[in-house]
Design a protein around this motif. Structure first.
Motif, PDB file in Angstrom:
ATOM      1  N   SER A  55       0.867  -1.169  -0.216  1.00  0.00           N
ATOM      2  CA  SER A  55      -0.090   0.039  -0.049  1.00  0.00           C
ATOM      3  C   SER A  55       0.731   1.369  -0.062  1.00  0.00           C
ATOM      4  O   SER A  55       1.821   1.501  -0.918  1.00  0.00           O
ATOM      5  CB  SER A  55      -1.026  -0.038   1.183  1.00  0.00           C
ATOM      6  OG  SER A  55      -2.025   0.897   1.077  1.00  0.00           O
ATOM      7  N   ALA A  56       0.662   2.070   0.914  1.00  0.00           N
ATOM      8  CA  ALA A  56       1.513   3.340   1.012  1.00  0.00           C
ATOM      9  C   ALA A  56       2.980   2.963   1.197  1.00  0.00           C
ATOM     10  O   ALA A  56       3.753   3.824   0.780  1.00  0.00           O
ATOM     11  CB  ALA A  56       1.006   4.310   2.172  1.00  0.00           C
ATOM     12  N   ASN A  59       4.990   2.753  -2.029  1.00  0.00           N
ATOM     13  CA  ASN A  59       5.313   3.694  -2.594  1.00  0.00           C
ATOM     14  C   ASN A  59       6.837   3.943  -2.351  1.00  0.00           C
ATOM     15  O   ASN A  59       7.632   4.284  -3.314  1.00  0.00           O
ATOM     16  CB  ASN A  59       4.472   5.071  -2.097  1.00  0.00           C
ATOM     17  CG  ASN A  59       4.822   6.166  -3.008  1.00  0.00           C
ATOM     18  OD1 ASN A  59       5.555   6.966  -2.535  1.00  0.00           O
ATOM     19  ND2 ASN A  59       4.519   6.457  -4.132  1.00  0.00           N
ATOM     20  N   THR A  84       0.896   2.131  -4.149  1.00  0.00           N
ATOM     21  CA  THR A  84       0.402   3.475  -4.737  1.00  0.00           C
ATOM     22  C   THR A  84       1.523   3.858  -5.537  1.00  0.00           C
ATOM     23  O   THR A  84       2.841   4.152  -5.180  1.00  0.00           O
ATOM     24  CB  THR A  84      -0.095   4.292  -3.534  1.00  0.00           C
ATOM     25  OG1 THR A  84       1.231   4.613  -2.719  1.00  0.00           O
ATOM     26  CG2 THR A  84      -0.866   3.946  -2.641  1.00  0.00           C
ATOM     27  N   ARG A  93     -10.077   3.505  -9.497  1.00  0.00           N
ATOM     28  CA  ARG A  93     -10.324   4.210  -8.111  1.00  0.00           C
ATOM     29  C   ARG A  93     -11.995   4.566  -8.082  1.00  0.00           C
ATOM     30  O   ARG A  93     -12.486   4.712  -7.173  1.00  0.00           O
ATOM     31  CB  ARG A  93      -9.591   5.601  -8.367  1.00  0.00           C
ATOM     32  CG  ARG A  93      -8.054   5.170  -7.763  1.00  0.00           C
ATOM     33  CD  ARG A  93      -7.440   6.524  -7.595  1.00  0.00           C
ATOM     34  NE  ARG A  93      -5.970   6.502  -7.266  1.00  0.00           N
ATOM     35  CZ  ARG A  93      -5.344   7.445  -6.935  1.00  0.00           C
ATOM     36  NH1 ARG A  93      -5.729   8.479  -6.746  1.00  0.00           N
ATOM     37  NH2 ARG A  93      -3.969   7.318  -6.916  1.00  0.00           N
ATOM     38  N   VAL A 107      -7.983   7.280  -0.227  1.00  0.00           N
ATOM     39  CA  VAL A 107      -6.948   7.528  -1.146  1.00  0.00           C
ATOM     40  C   VAL A 107      -6.345   9.294  -1.072  1.00  0.00           C
ATOM     41  O   VAL A 107      -5.405   9.500  -0.744  1.00  0.00           O
ATOM     42  CB  VAL A 107      -6.796   7.077  -2.410  1.00  0.00           C
ATOM     43  CG1 VAL A 107      -5.568   7.339  -3.286  1.00  0.00           C
ATOM     44  CG2 VAL A 107      -7.246   5.578  -2.206  1.00  0.00           C
ATOM     45  N   ARG A 111      -3.407  11.186   0.557  1.00  0.00           N
ATOM     46  CA  ARG A 111      -2.337  11.635  -0.425  1.00  0.00           C
ATOM     47  C   ARG A 111      -2.156  13.240  -0.216  1.00  0.00           C
ATOM     48  O   ARG A 111      -1.215  13.711  -0.323  1.00  0.00           O
ATOM     49  CB  ARG A 111      -2.952  11.340  -1.984  1.00  0.00           C
ATOM     50  CG  ARG A 111      -2.056  11.474  -2.901  1.00  0.00           C
ATOM     51  CD  ARG A 111      -1.126  10.230  -2.887  1.00  0.00           C
ATOM     52  NE  ARG A 111      -0.254  10.212  -3.992  1.00  0.00           N
ATOM     53  CZ  ARG A 111       0.816   9.529  -4.083  1.00  0.00           C
ATOM     54  NH1 ARG A 111       1.406   8.636  -3.239  1.00  0.00           N
ATOM     55  NH2 ARG A 111       1.586   9.178  -5.151  1.00  0.00           N
ATOM     56  N   SER A 128       5.135   9.926  -7.434  1.00  0.00           N
ATOM     57  CA  SER A 128       4.366   8.797  -8.349  1.00  0.00           C
ATOM     58  C   SER A 128       5.539   8.303  -9.202  1.00  0.00           C
ATOM     59  O   SER A 128       6.067   8.731 -10.264  1.00  0.00           O
ATOM     60  CB  SER A 128       3.555   9.798  -9.139  1.00  0.00           C
ATOM     61  OG  SER A 128       2.491  10.486  -8.527  1.00  0.00           O
ATOM     62  N   LEU A 151      -6.618   0.935  -5.801  1.00  0.00           N
ATOM     63  CA  LEU A 151      -5.218   0.931  -6.221  1.00  0.00           C
ATOM     64  C   LEU A 151      -4.805  -0.052  -7.469  1.00  0.00           C
ATOM     65  O   LEU A 151      -3.827   0.083  -7.681  1.00  0.00           O
ATOM     66  CB  LEU A 151      -4.259   0.847  -5.174  1.00  0.00           C
ATOM     67  CG  LEU A 151      -4.478   2.031  -3.908  1.00  0.00           C
ATOM     68  CD1 LEU A 151      -3.430   1.824  -2.786  1.00  0.00           C
ATOM     69  CD2 LEU A 151      -4.236   3.501  -4.454  1.00  0.00           C
TER      70      LEU A 151
END
Length: 207
Positions: A55-56, A59, A84, A93, A107, A111, A128, A151
């Motif tokens: 998940s996060a 990233n 993400t 989404r 989300v 963010r 990103s 996601l």
């Protein structure tokens, strides 16, 4: 004594909103560099250093992998579970906006405190990673996504971008599963099977 197959270093990086970008990224990159430079002290091997996150947390793993490539640091693999990877509004989404644990609004709510409202910041590769200029030369990747996850599409887009760039990629979207399935293996046979497969693919690349 059982044989130790892996050494896991979990990074307690700073979190938004108290610590917005780039605090968390800086912490993860500094920690990864430190482990790489002192890996034998951790009981690891220089040729088997890998990154993982879900998940996060996936990233910064993906972004640190980009930084390691640019710094010519060896990296054996990366495991990204429902990551993400992009600030864009991908179709999943909308299709999976509500009712599947993680919502589209969740989300967005997560963010904004991290990346703010500057479009340039939100679109940069350090926020990103899907938007990096090139994905060539990255470490082999294992990427798992869930059918009913907001996601899903950005994770799949990341897998496609890496594959197109010639990176060794194992990617699977697990039918019937939702966000956070990595933590549901004790309650769901389907989640258990997904976790088992992802870990096996990750282990194979470390071997």
């Amino acid at each position: 004594m059982p044989r130790r197959e892996a050494v896991v270093v979990a990074v307690d990086y700073r979190l938004a909103p108290e610590h917005p970008f780039p605090a968390g990224y800086d912490d993860c990159l500094a920690a990864a560099r430190h482990v790489a430079d002192h890996i034998e002290e951790y009981g690891g091997r220089p040729d088997r250093l890998a990154l993982a996150g879900d998940s996060a947390g996936a990233n910064p793993a993906a972004i640190v992998a980009l930084a390691f490539r640019d710094e010519h640091r060896p990296l054996a693999a990366q495991l990204l579970t429902y990551p993400t990877t992009d600030d864009g509004d991908h179709p999943s989404r909308v299709r999976n906006a509500d009712g599947y644990l993680l919502s589209r609004q969740d989300v967005l709510d997560l963010r904004f405190p991290y990346a703010g409202d500057d479009p340039a910041v939100r679109a940069c590769a350090r926020v990103s990673p899907l938007r990096a200029d090139s994905h060539a030369g990255l470490a082999p990747a294992v990427i798992g996504t869930a059918q009913y996850d907001p996601l899903r599409d950005e994770g799949n887009a990341c897998a496609a971008a890496l594959t197109e760039a010639g990176v060794d990629v194992f990617a699977r979207t697990y039918d019937g599963l939702i966000h956070a399935f990595l933590h549901l293996f004790r309650a769901s046979p389907a989640s258990d099977a997904a976790v088992t497969e992802l870990h096996a693919q990750f282990k194979a690349r470390l071997a």
